[in-house]
Design a protein around this motif. Structure first.
Motif, PDB file in Angstrom:
ATOM      1  N   THR A 119       0.830  -1.205   0.000  1.00 44.70           N
ATOM      2  CA  THR A 119       0.000   0.000   0.000  1.00 44.70           C
ATOM      3  C   THR A 119       0.864   1.254   0.000  1.00 44.70           C
ATOM      4  O   THR A 119       0.608   2.192  -0.774  1.00 44.70           O
ATOM      5  N   THR A 120       1.874   1.272   0.843  1.00 42.82           N
ATOM      6  CA  THR A 120       2.746   2.442   0.926  1.00 42.82           C
ATOM      7  C   THR A 120       3.487   2.669  -0.392  1.00 42.82           C
ATOM      8  O   THR A 120       3.622   3.811  -0.850  1.00 42.82           O
ATOM      9  N   VAL A 121       3.937   1.607  -1.027  1.00 45.41           N
ATOM     10  CA  VAL A 121       4.630   1.741  -2.311  1.00 45.41           C
ATOM     11  C   VAL A 121       3.671   2.237  -3.389  1.00 45.41           C
ATOM     12  O   VAL A 121       4.003   3.148  -4.162  1.00 45.41           O
ATOM     13  N   VAL A 122       2.476   1.674  -3.461  1.00 46.95           N
ATOM     14  CA  VAL A 122       1.497   2.094  -4.468  1.00 46.95           C
ATOM     15  C   VAL A 122       1.139   3.567  -4.294  1.00 46.95           C
ATOM     16  O   VAL A 122       1.130   4.338  -5.252  1.00 46.95           O
ATOM     17  N   VAL A 123       0.861   3.968  -3.059  1.00 47.61           N
ATOM     18  CA  VAL A 123       0.521   5.373  -2.795  1.00 47.61           C
ATOM     19  C   VAL A 123       1.741   6.257  -3.057  1.00 47.61           C
ATOM     20  O   VAL A 123       1.623   7.330  -3.657  1.00 47.61           O
ATOM     21  N   GLY A 124       2.911   5.812  -2.646  1.00 46.34           N
ATOM     22  CA  GLY A 124       4.128   6.594  -2.868  1.00 46.34           C
ATOM     23  C   GLY A 124       4.420   6.821  -4.337  1.00 46.34           C
ATOM     24  O   GLY A 124       4.808   7.933  -4.741  1.00 46.34           O
ATOM     25  N   LEU A 125       4.240   5.802  -5.145  1.00 42.80           N
ATOM     26  CA  LEU A 125       4.440   5.967  -6.593  1.00 42.80           C
ATOM     27  C   LEU A 125       3.426   6.946  -7.177  1.00 42.80           C
ATOM     28  O   LEU A 125       3.772   7.780  -8.025  1.00 42.80           O
ATOM     29  N   MET A 126       2.182   6.866  -6.727  1.00 35.24           N
ATOM     30  CA  MET A 126       1.156   7.795  -7.201  1.00 35.24           C
ATOM     31  C   MET A 126       1.525   9.234  -6.826  1.00 35.24           C
ATOM     32  O   MET A 126       1.419  10.144  -7.649  1.00 35.24           O
ATOM     33  N   VAL A 127       1.974   9.418  -5.600  1.00 34.91           N
ATOM     34  CA  VAL A 127       2.395  10.751  -5.169  1.00 34.91           C
ATOM     35  C   VAL A 127       3.559  11.230  -6.035  1.00 34.91           C
ATOM     36  O   VAL A 127       3.591  12.393  -6.450  1.00 34.91           O
ATOM     37  N   GLY A 128       4.488  10.346  -6.323  1.00 28.55           N
ATOM     38  CA  GLY A 128       5.627  10.715  -7.169  1.00 28.55           C
ATOM     39  C   GLY A 128       5.206  11.144  -8.554  1.00 28.55           C
ATOM     40  O   GLY A 128       5.711  12.138  -9.091  1.00 28.55           O
ATOM     41  N   VAL A 129       4.273  10.420  -9.144  1.00 28.50           N
ATOM     42  CA  VAL A 129       3.776  10.787 -10.470  1.00 28.50           C
ATOM     43  C   VAL A 129       3.086  12.149 -10.420  1.00 28.50           C
ATOM     44  O   VAL A 129       3.351  13.024 -11.248  1.00 28.50           O
ATOM     45  N   GLU A 130       2.216  12.336  -9.437  1.00 28.18           N
ATOM     46  CA  GLU A 130       1.495  13.608  -9.342  1.00 28.18           C
ATOM     47  C   GLU A 130       2.440  14.764  -9.025  1.00 28.18           C
ATOM     48  O   GLU A 130       2.259  15.874  -9.519  1.00 28.18           O
ATOM     49  N   PHE A 131       3.464  14.517  -8.215  1.00 27.88           N
ATOM     50  CA  PHE A 131       4.476  15.535  -7.934  1.00 27.88           C
ATOM     51  C   PHE A 131       5.215  15.895  -9.220  1.00 27.88           C
ATOM     52  O   PHE A 131       5.445  17.077  -9.503  1.00 27.88           O
ATOM     53  N   ALA A 132       5.594  14.884  -9.996  1.00 25.34           N
ATOM     54  CA  ALA A 132       6.301  15.129 -11.253  1.00 25.34           C
ATOM     55  C   ALA A 132       5.430  15.894 -12.253  1.00 25.34           C
ATOM     56  O   ALA A 132       5.934  16.760 -12.975  1.00 25.34           O
ATOM     57  N   VAL A 133       4.147  15.590 -12.284  1.00 25.56           N
ATOM     58  CA  VAL A 133       3.236  16.338 -13.155  1.00 25.56           C
ATOM     59  C   VAL A 133       3.238  17.808 -12.758  1.00 25.56           C
ATOM     60  O   VAL A 133       3.324  18.704 -13.603  1.00 25.56           O
ATOM     61  N   ALA A 134       3.158  18.071 -11.452  1.00 21.15           N
ATOM     62  CA  ALA A 134       3.072  19.451 -10.970  1.00 21.15           C
ATOM     63  C   ALA A 134       4.376  20.216 -11.148  1.00 21.15           C
ATOM     64  O   ALA A 134       4.358  21.367 -11.601  1.00 21.15           O
ATOM     65  N   PHE A 135       5.488  19.604 -10.807  1.00 21.19           N
ATOM     66  CA  PHE A 135       6.731  20.355 -10.698  1.00 21.19           C
ATOM     67  C   PHE A 135       7.762  20.056 -11.783  1.00 21.19           C
ATOM     68  O   PHE A 135       8.807  20.708 -11.810  1.00 21.19           O
ATOM     69  N   VAL A 136       7.479  19.086 -12.662  1.00 19.58           N
ATOM     70  CA  VAL A 136       8.393  18.789 -13.761  1.00 19.58           C
ATOM     71  C   VAL A 136       7.673  18.939 -15.097  1.00 19.58           C
ATOM     72  O   VAL A 136       8.025  19.787 -15.922  1.00 19.58           O
ATOM     73  N   MET A 137       6.646  18.105 -15.311  1.00 22.28           N
ATOM     74  CA  MET A 137       5.981  18.115 -16.619  1.00 22.28           C
ATOM     75  C   MET A 137       5.234  19.420 -16.896  1.00 22.28           C
ATOM     76  O   MET A 137       5.275  19.923 -18.015  1.00 22.28           O
ATOM     77  N   GLY A 138       4.535  19.947 -15.891  1.00 20.91           N
ATOM     78  CA  GLY A 138       3.811  21.202 -16.092  1.00 20.91           C
ATOM     79  C   GLY A 138       4.724  22.315 -16.550  1.00 20.91           C
ATOM     80  O   GLY A 138       4.479  22.945 -17.595  1.00 20.91           O
ATOM     81  N   PRO A 139       5.821  22.581 -15.830  1.00 19.83           N
ATOM     82  CA  PRO A 139       6.738  23.624 -16.281  1.00 19.83           C
ATOM     83  C   PRO A 139       7.370  23.341 -17.643  1.00 19.83           C
ATOM     84  O   PRO A 139       7.570  24.265 -18.432  1.00 19.83           O
ATOM     85  N   VAL A 140       7.680  22.077 -17.921  1.00 22.37           N
ATOM     86  CA  VAL A 140       8.245  21.733 -19.226  1.00 22.37           C
ATOM     87  C   VAL A 140       7.236  22.049 -20.324  1.00 22.37           C
ATOM     88  O   VAL A 140       7.561  22.711 -21.324  1.00 22.37           O
TER      89      VAL A 140
END
Length: 147
Positions: free
Chosen positions: A9-30
């Motif tokens: 559960t922690t890994v699944v949620v952690g990966l989801m958080v990582g993807v959403e973080f990357a969308v916000a702070f990496v992909m969005g600005p790119v």
């Protein structure tokens, strides 16, 4: 068995958080740094791709946290897991009510049919997404502490 559920559960949620973080702070600005048509097309493609996967990931994460909360009710950290589940539920409700409607419009836009206010709509989605990322980070932190 409970230990495995907690880790998965922690890994699944952690990966989801990582993807959403990357969308916000990496992909969005790119994407926002690209020329107008390319930026809009990139946002639309990302909306189609992630809009297909993320509902399953969000609901799956919520279900896993619910199972963990139920199975570990009398164990250390159960309150943290329940609170994390509440935050995940809040993120799902927020997504369905606020972010998905914007994404559903965005995913169909092309340079030929996009509305005049498309940039404002994407900025609103991004602001709401930042809030959602904070909520998700909180849920992930609580799950990690509960371990």
């Amino acid at each position: 068995m409970l230990d495995s559920l907690e880790v998965v559960t922690t890994v699944v949620v952690g990966l989801m958080v990582g993807v959403e973080f990357a969308v916000a702070f990496v992909m969005g600005p790119v994407l926002n740094a690209l020329p107008e048509d390319s930026a809009q097309l990139g946002h639309a493609h990302g909306g189609r791709m992630l809009g297909t996967v993320m509902p399953f990931w969000y609901i799956g994460s919520l279900v896993l946290v619910g199972i963990w909360a139920g199975a570990g009710w009398h164990h250390h950290g159960a309150g943290l897991v329940v609170t994390a589940g509440g935050l995940l539920l809040l993120s799902v409700v927020m997504s369905v009510l606020l972010l998905v409607p914007i994404n559903n419009r965005n995913r169909t836009w092309t340079p030929e049919n996009r509305p005049a206010d498309w940039k404002q709509q994407l900025r609103r989605w991004e602001r709401l997404h930042y809030v959602r990322v904070v909520i998700l980070i909180g849920a992930f932190a609580l799950l990690t502490i509960a371990l």
